[in-house]
Motif scaffolding. Structure first.
Motif, PDB file in Angstrom:
ATOM      1  N   VAL B 116     -54.678  -8.780   7.074  1.00 22.25           N
ATOM      2  CA  VAL B 116     -55.198  -7.543   7.693  1.00 22.25           C
ATOM      3  C   VAL B 116     -55.804  -7.797   9.068  1.00 22.25           C
ATOM      4  CG1 VAL B 116     -55.531  -6.340   5.507  1.00 22.25           C
ATOM      5  CG2 VAL B 116     -57.387  -7.764   6.429  1.00 22.25           C
ATOM      6  N   LYS B 117     -56.156  -9.038   9.323  1.00 23.14           N
ATOM      7  CA  LYS B 117     -56.628  -9.479  10.642  1.00 23.14           C
ATOM      8  C   LYS B 117     -57.997  -8.906  11.036  1.00 23.14           C
ATOM      9  CE  LYS B 117     -52.242 -10.852  12.665  1.00 23.14           C
ATOM     10  NZ  LYS B 117     -51.312 -10.593  11.562  1.00 23.14           N
ATOM     11  N   ALA B 118     -58.577  -9.571  12.041  1.00 19.89           N
ATOM     12  CA  ALA B 118     -59.872  -9.122  12.563  1.00 19.89           C
ATOM     13  C   ALA B 118     -59.712  -7.766  13.238  1.00 19.89           C
ATOM     14  CB  ALA B 118     -60.420 -10.141  13.554  1.00 19.89           C
ATOM     15  N   ILE B 119     -60.735  -6.944  13.112  1.00 16.99           N
ATOM     16  CA  ILE B 119     -60.749  -5.652  13.793  1.00 16.99           C
ATOM     17  C   ILE B 119     -60.719  -5.902  15.296  1.00 16.99           C
ATOM     18  CG2 ILE B 119     -62.293  -3.697  14.320  1.00 16.99           C
ATOM     19  CD1 ILE B 119     -63.134  -3.820  11.330  1.00 16.99           C
ATOM     20  N   GLN B 120     -59.931  -5.091  16.003  1.00 15.37           N
ATOM     21  CA  GLN B 120     -59.846  -5.260  17.455  1.00 15.37           C
ATOM     22  C   GLN B 120     -61.248  -5.150  18.071  1.00 15.37           C
ATOM     23  OE1 GLN B 120     -57.201  -2.470  19.352  1.00 15.37           O
ATOM     24  NE2 GLN B 120     -57.779  -3.209  21.384  1.00 15.37           N
ATOM     25  N   GLY B 121     -61.639  -6.131  18.847  1.00 17.91           N
ATOM     26  CA  GLY B 121     -62.967  -6.121  19.454  1.00 17.91           C
ATOM     27  C   GLY B 121     -63.979  -6.987  18.719  1.00 17.91           C
ATOM     28  N   GLY B 271     -65.677  -7.291   9.322  1.00 16.10           N
ATOM     29  CA  GLY B 271     -65.013  -7.464  10.612  1.00 16.10           C
ATOM     30  C   GLY B 271     -63.512  -7.583  10.510  1.00 16.10           C
ATOM     31  N   VAL B 272     -62.960  -7.429   9.285  1.00 19.50           N
ATOM     32  CA  VAL B 272     -61.507  -7.415   9.137  1.00 19.50           C
ATOM     33  C   VAL B 272     -61.082  -5.982   8.790  1.00 19.50           C
ATOM     34  CG1 VAL B 272     -61.261  -9.848   8.546  1.00 19.50           C
ATOM     35  CG2 VAL B 272     -61.672  -8.183   6.719  1.00 19.50           C
ATOM     36  N   ASN B 273     -59.781  -5.715   8.921  1.00 22.56           N
ATOM     37  CA  ASN B 273     -59.291  -4.335   8.821  1.00 22.56           C
ATOM     38  C   ASN B 273     -59.120  -3.790   7.406  1.00 22.56           C
ATOM     39  OD1 ASN B 273     -58.881  -3.296  11.596  1.00 22.56           O
ATOM     40  ND2 ASN B 273     -57.611  -5.138  11.813  1.00 22.56           N
ATOM     41  N   ALA B 274     -59.878  -4.299   6.465  1.00 22.46           N
ATOM     42  CA  ALA B 274     -59.851  -3.761   5.099  1.00 22.46           C
ATOM     43  C   ALA B 274     -61.044  -4.322   4.347  1.00 22.46           C
ATOM     44  CB  ALA B 274     -58.551  -4.143   4.396  1.00 22.46           C
ATOM     45  N   VAL B 299     -65.032   1.100   0.095  1.00 16.65           N
ATOM     46  CA  VAL B 299     -63.938   2.029   0.423  1.00 16.65           C
ATOM     47  C   VAL B 299     -64.502   3.425   0.636  1.00 16.65           C
ATOM     48  CG1 VAL B 299     -61.772   3.067  -0.382  1.00 16.65           C
ATOM     49  CG2 VAL B 299     -62.256   0.661  -0.874  1.00 16.65           C
ATOM     50  N   GLU B 300     -65.331   3.869  -0.284  1.00 15.40           N
ATOM     51  CA  GLU B 300     -65.889   5.233  -0.199  1.00 15.40           C
ATOM     52  C   GLU B 300     -66.712   5.449   1.072  1.00 15.40           C
ATOM     53  OE1 GLU B 300     -66.345   6.611  -4.870  1.00 15.40           O
ATOM     54  OE2 GLU B 300     -67.971   5.482  -3.935  1.00 15.40           O
ATOM     55  N   SER B 301     -67.385   4.377   1.522  1.00 15.69           N
ATOM     56  CA  SER B 301     -68.249   4.502   2.702  1.00 15.69           C
ATOM     57  C   SER B 301     -67.454   4.596   4.000  1.00 15.69           C
ATOM     58  CB  SER B 301     -69.184   3.295   2.783  1.00 15.69           C
ATOM     59  OG  SER B 301     -68.442   2.142   3.154  1.00 15.69           O
ATOM     60  N   LYS B 302     -66.139   4.410   3.897  1.00 15.23           N
ATOM     61  CA  LYS B 302     -65.275   4.389   5.097  1.00 15.23           C
ATOM     62  C   LYS B 302     -65.805   3.393   6.134  1.00 15.23           C
ATOM     63  CE  LYS B 302     -63.454   9.121   4.879  1.00 15.23           C
ATOM     64  NZ  LYS B 302     -63.916   9.462   3.517  1.00 15.23           N
ATOM     65  N   ILE B 303     -66.348   2.274   5.650  1.00 15.30           N
ATOM     66  CA  ILE B 303     -67.014   1.316   6.541  1.00 15.30           C
ATOM     67  C   ILE B 303     -66.034   0.710   7.548  1.00 15.30           C
ATOM     68  CG2 ILE B 303     -66.780  -0.663   4.939  1.00 15.30           C
ATOM     69  CD1 ILE B 303     -69.856   0.084   7.127  1.00 15.30           C
ATOM     70  N   ILE B 304     -64.782   0.527   7.136  1.00 19.45           N
ATOM     71  CA  ILE B 304     -63.807  -0.102   8.045  1.00 19.45           C
ATOM     72  C   ILE B 304     -63.561   0.801   9.267  1.00 19.45           C
ATOM     73  CG2 ILE B 304     -61.464  -1.045   8.259  1.00 19.45           C
ATOM     74  CD1 ILE B 304     -63.333  -2.604   6.326  1.00 19.45           C
ATOM     75  N   GLU B 305     -63.385   2.113   9.008  1.00 19.96           N
ATOM     76  CA  GLU B 305     -63.203   3.043  10.129  1.00 19.96           C
ATOM     77  C   GLU B 305     -64.411   3.014  11.060  1.00 19.96           C
ATOM     78  OE1 GLU B 305     -61.417   6.198   7.152  1.00 19.96           O
ATOM     79  OE2 GLU B 305     -61.977   7.161   9.055  1.00 19.96           O
ATOM     80  N   ARG B 306     -65.569   2.929  10.465  1.00 19.31           N
ATOM     81  CA  ARG B 306     -66.791   2.937  11.276  1.00 19.31           C
ATOM     82  C   ARG B 306     -66.877   1.675  12.144  1.00 19.31           C
ATOM     83  NH1 ARG B 306     -69.324   7.390   9.107  1.00 19.31           N
ATOM     84  NH2 ARG B 306     -68.835   7.790   6.923  1.00 19.31           N
ATOM     85  N   PHE B 307     -66.462   0.543  11.567  1.00 13.72           N
ATOM     86  CA  PHE B 307     -66.395  -0.692  12.367  1.00 13.72           C
ATOM     87  C   PHE B 307     -65.381  -0.508  13.497  1.00 13.72           C
ATOM     88  CE2 PHE B 307     -67.704  -3.959   8.863  1.00 13.72           C
ATOM     89  CZ  PHE B 307     -69.025  -3.587   9.037  1.00 13.72           C
ATOM     90  N   GLN B 308     -64.203   0.020  13.128  1.00 11.51           N
ATOM     91  CA  GLN B 308     -63.133   0.178  14.133  1.00 11.51           C
ATOM     92  C   GLN B 308     -63.603   1.076  15.271  1.00 11.51           C
ATOM     93  OE1 GLN B 308     -60.161   1.487  11.330  1.00 11.51           O
ATOM     94  NE2 GLN B 308     -59.237  -0.547  11.122  1.00 11.51           N
ATOM     95  N   ASN B 309     -64.288   2.161  14.917  1.00 18.52           N
ATOM     96  CA  ASN B 309     -64.808   3.060  15.953  1.00 18.52           C
ATOM     97  C   ASN B 309     -65.853   2.361  16.825  1.00 18.52           C
ATOM     98  OD1 ASN B 309     -63.224   5.141  15.111  1.00 18.52           O
ATOM     99  ND2 ASN B 309     -64.771   6.002  13.730  1.00 18.52           N
ATOM    100  N   ALA B 310     -66.701   1.569  16.196  1.00 18.21           N
ATOM    101  CA  ALA B 310     -67.786   0.914  16.938  1.00 18.21           C
ATOM    102  C   ALA B 310     -67.249  -0.117  17.926  1.00 18.21           C
ATOM    103  CB  ALA B 310     -68.759   0.271  15.968  1.00 18.21           C
ATOM    104  N   PHE B 311     -66.192  -0.842  17.513  1.00 19.54           N
ATOM    105  CA  PHE B 311     -65.729  -1.944  18.361  1.00 19.54           C
ATOM    106  C   PHE B 311     -64.564  -1.580  19.265  1.00 19.54           C
ATOM    107  CE2 PHE B 311     -68.198  -4.138  15.133  1.00 19.54           C
ATOM    108  CZ  PHE B 311     -68.950  -4.991  15.923  1.00 19.54           C
ATOM    109  N   ASN B 312     -63.890  -0.488  18.956  1.00 15.49           N
ATOM    110  CA  ASN B 312     -62.750  -0.103  19.814  1.00 15.49           C
ATOM    111  C   ASN B 312     -63.153   0.850  20.922  1.00 15.49           C
ATOM    112  OD1 ASN B 312     -61.302  -1.625  18.091  1.00 15.49           O
ATOM    113  ND2 ASN B 312     -60.175   0.045  17.126  1.00 15.49           N
ATOM    114  N   SER B 313     -64.347   1.428  20.791  1.00 12.68           N
ATOM    115  CA  SER B 313     -64.722   2.457  21.772  1.00 12.68           C
ATOM    116  C   SER B 313     -65.254   1.818  23.042  1.00 12.68           C
ATOM    117  CB  SER B 313     -65.771   3.381  21.189  1.00 12.68           C
ATOM    118  OG  SER B 313     -66.928   2.645  20.860  1.00 12.68           O
TER     119      SER B 313
END
Lengths: 313, 313
Positions: B116-121, B271-274, B299-313
Motif C-alpha cells: 500500500v506504500k507510504a502516504i504521499q508526503g 503513514g501508509v495508505n491503509a 477504518v471507521e475513523s477514516k484515519i487514512i483519508e485524514r492523513f492523506q488530506n493532511a500531507f497532500n494539501s
C-alpha cells in the motif's frame, strides 16, 4: 580521610544535610572526618538541637549559595564564596578527599570540570546512576544525563569506567558490560549504537556481553549499562515514575523499595580527578548519610587512581 | 467493511488467532466481515471444535508462512504465497479495508511499505504504541521502533500523525503533543530534540505542549508522545518489564493491569495508505480480538483519508 559535604545543597538544606552528617558520623571510623561547607551560623543551632558536639565536624564557613535553578557556569564563576565553589577549591588543593552535594547538579558537574578536571585521556566524564537489581545488588548506568549526545568513543569509555567502578566499588569480580539498544542482535541499533558495538567488543579490559534492551534494566544481564545521557535520563526518570506510581497506588514491595534513592544517596561523577557525588534535590537525612558513606567507599576503593591508570597507560 | 487477519501469525497461531477471530465476530455488526488469511485446513478443525459456522468468515487459503525470525525483506520477496504477502496484496487491491497480524513485525512493516506504500508526503511511516494513562484513557507514542534514527522533520510528522490518530480514533478533541526529552525547558535536549522543538512549535495543525520527560509517560501531560524509534523501543520495553515485575511480585492493581497488551491488541503502522495493525508475538485470543476491533475503529475513523488530506494539501 576527609569527606566534604555541601550543607547548603538540596531542597531541605541545611536541616536535612546537617542531620545526614550526624547520622553518617556514627558510621565513620576515627580517621574518617566530615568537613561541612556552608553557613556555620545555620548549622550550629541544628547540631545543638540534636545535642551533637560540633567539634566532631570541621567547618568551612561560606557566605554564598548556588540556587537549584541557577545557570551552572555563571553561578560557579559569579559565586566564588559559595559552598560548592569553595568545596571544589579545597578538593582541588587536596584538603578534602571527596566532595558531595545535593545542590545544583549542573553546578556540581561544571565545578568538577573546572577544579579537579577530567582525568587525562577521559574524553567525557559521565554522571552515573545506581540501578537496583531484582536479584539483589546494584548495576551502574552511565551516562545518566551529563552528555546528551555521545560519540561511540565516549560510550566505549563509559563502559571502561563503569566496569572499573563495578569491580572496585561494588566488588563484582568480572562485571558484565551491556550496551543499551533496541534489540539484542549485534547488527541492531541506531547509528551510534551500531558503531559502538564493535568498539566495545574489541576493548580488551572489559567483559562486553553485547546489547541489552529496555526490559533488561533490572535483571541480571549487565552490571554496567552503557548509554548516552539522553537515553539514560529518560530511562531513569521513567523508572523513578514507576516507583512513585507503586507508592501512590499503595503497592508495597521490597524490591520496589530499593528504587528509593535514599538507599544509595547519590550519583557519582566518573572520569574526574577526585570522587564527586551528586545527591537528589529532595535528599532526606537518610539520603545524605548514604551519599557520604558512598563517597567514603569511593575513596577507599582508590577508584580515581584506577581510572588514571586505565586511561593514562 | 472487510478486515483481514493473518491466522498464521504469532507464537500461538493458528489456534489463538482463530479463537480471537471467533471472539471478534460476536462484536462486529452485519456489514463488518472478517477475512482470514492462512491454512484453511488448519482453521476448519478449530472452528468445528468451537461449533462455530465457518461461513461467518471469508477464507483466503495460503500455503506459506513467514516465521518470526525470518529476514523481513527476503521473506516478503521469497514467500509470495505467505499469509502476510497475500494479505497485503488484497489490501493493495482494495479487497480488504484493513490488515492485521501478530506475526513477524519487520515483515508487516516491509509488506506495508511494498504494497500500500507510504502516504504521499509522509517521509517515514511509524509504528505507534498505545500507552495507558493513570487517569484513564490512552496516549499514543510514536515511533515505537520502525525508525531507529530520525531527523527533526520525521519527528514533526510523527506529531501530526499522532495528533490526527488521537483526535479521530480516540476522540480527543485537541490532543496535546509532547516531545520526549531530558528536560522540560525549550532549550534542553540532544541535537535532534533541540532542532525538533521549534519545528513542532511552528506546526499550526497540532497543539504542541513542549517537552515532556521520562516521568511523564503515564500522566496527563501529553496525548501524543513523539520520539525516535530507538528511544521509543527502549521506553516501551522498560515499561513492559515494570508490568511483568508487578505480576511476578504478585502486586495486583487495576492501573498496572491496563499495561496488558491484550487490552488494545495491536500497534498501528501510521503513514501508509491503509490501516495496518501489528500484534504482539505472544498474542492470546483476547489480544487478537482487540486487535481486530482496533482495526475496525481505524477504518471507521477514516484515519487514512485524514492523513492523506493532511500531507497532500
Amino acid at each position: 580521610m576527609k569527606i566534604g559535604l555541601d550543607i547548603m545543597g538540596g531542597d531541605y538544606a541545611p536541616k536535612a544535610t546537617v542531620l545526614g552528617a550526624i547520622a553518617a558520623h556514627q558510621n565513620l571510623s576515627e580517621n574518617q572526618h566530615l568537613v561541612l561547607f556552608g553557613d556555620k551560623n545555620e548549622a550550629i543551632p541544628i547540631l545543638k538541637e540534636q545535642n551533637f558536639n560540633p567539634d566532631h565536624f570541621e567547618f568551612v564557613h561560606t557566605t554564598e549559595v548556588i540556587g537549584m535553578g541557577e545557570h551552572p557556569t555563571k553561578a560557579i564563576v559569579q559565586k566564588p564564596n559559595s559552598s560548592i565553589s569553595v568545596g571544589f577549591q579545597m578538593l582541588k588543593e587536596g584538603k578534602i578527599d571527596a566532595f558531595a552535594s545535593a545542590g545544583n547538579t549542573g553546578a556540581m558537574l561544571v565545578g568538577a570540570m573546572f577544579s579537579v578536571k577530567a582525568i587525562q585521556g577521559v574524553l567525557r566524564p559521565a554522571i552515573s546512576a545506581i540501578i537496583p537489581k531484582e536479584k539483589g545488588g546494584f548495576a551502574i548506568l552511565l551516562d545518566a544525563g551529563a552528555n546528551a549526545d555521545c560519540k561511540p568513543e565516549h560510550l566505549t569509555q563509559f563502559g571502561i569506567m563503569g566496569s572499573l567502578f563495578s569491580k572496585y566499588v561494588y566488588q563484582i569480580e568480572i562485571p558484565k558490560v551491556g550496551l543499551m539498544n533496541l534489540g539484542e542482535e549485534a547488527e541492531k541499533g541506531n547509528l551510534i549504537t551500531q558503531t559502538t558495538y564493535p568498539l566495545l567488543k574489541e576493548t580488551a579490559q572489559i567483559n562486553f556481553i553485547g546489547n541489552i534492551e529496555g526490559r533488561d534494566l533490572f535483571n541480571d544481564k549487565a552490571d554496567v549499562i552503557v548509554c548516552d545521557g539522553f537515553t539514560g535520563n529518560i530511562i531513569l526518570k521513567l523508572a523513578e515514575s514507576f516507583y512513585v506510581l507503586t507508592l501512590k497506588r499503595g503497592l508495597k514491595d521490597e524490591f520496589f523499595d530499593r528504587f528509593n534513592y535514599e538507599q544509595y544517596g547519590g550519583s557519582p561523577i566518573l572520569g574526574v580527578n577526585a570522587p564527586v557525588m551528586i545527591g537528589h534535590g529532595i535528599s532526606s537525612p537518610e539520603a545524605i548519610k548514604n551519599m557520604i558513606l558512598h563517597s567514603k567507599n569511593m575513596v577507599e576503593s582508590k577508584i580515581i587512581e584506577r581510572f588514571q591508570n586505565a586511561f593514562n597507560s
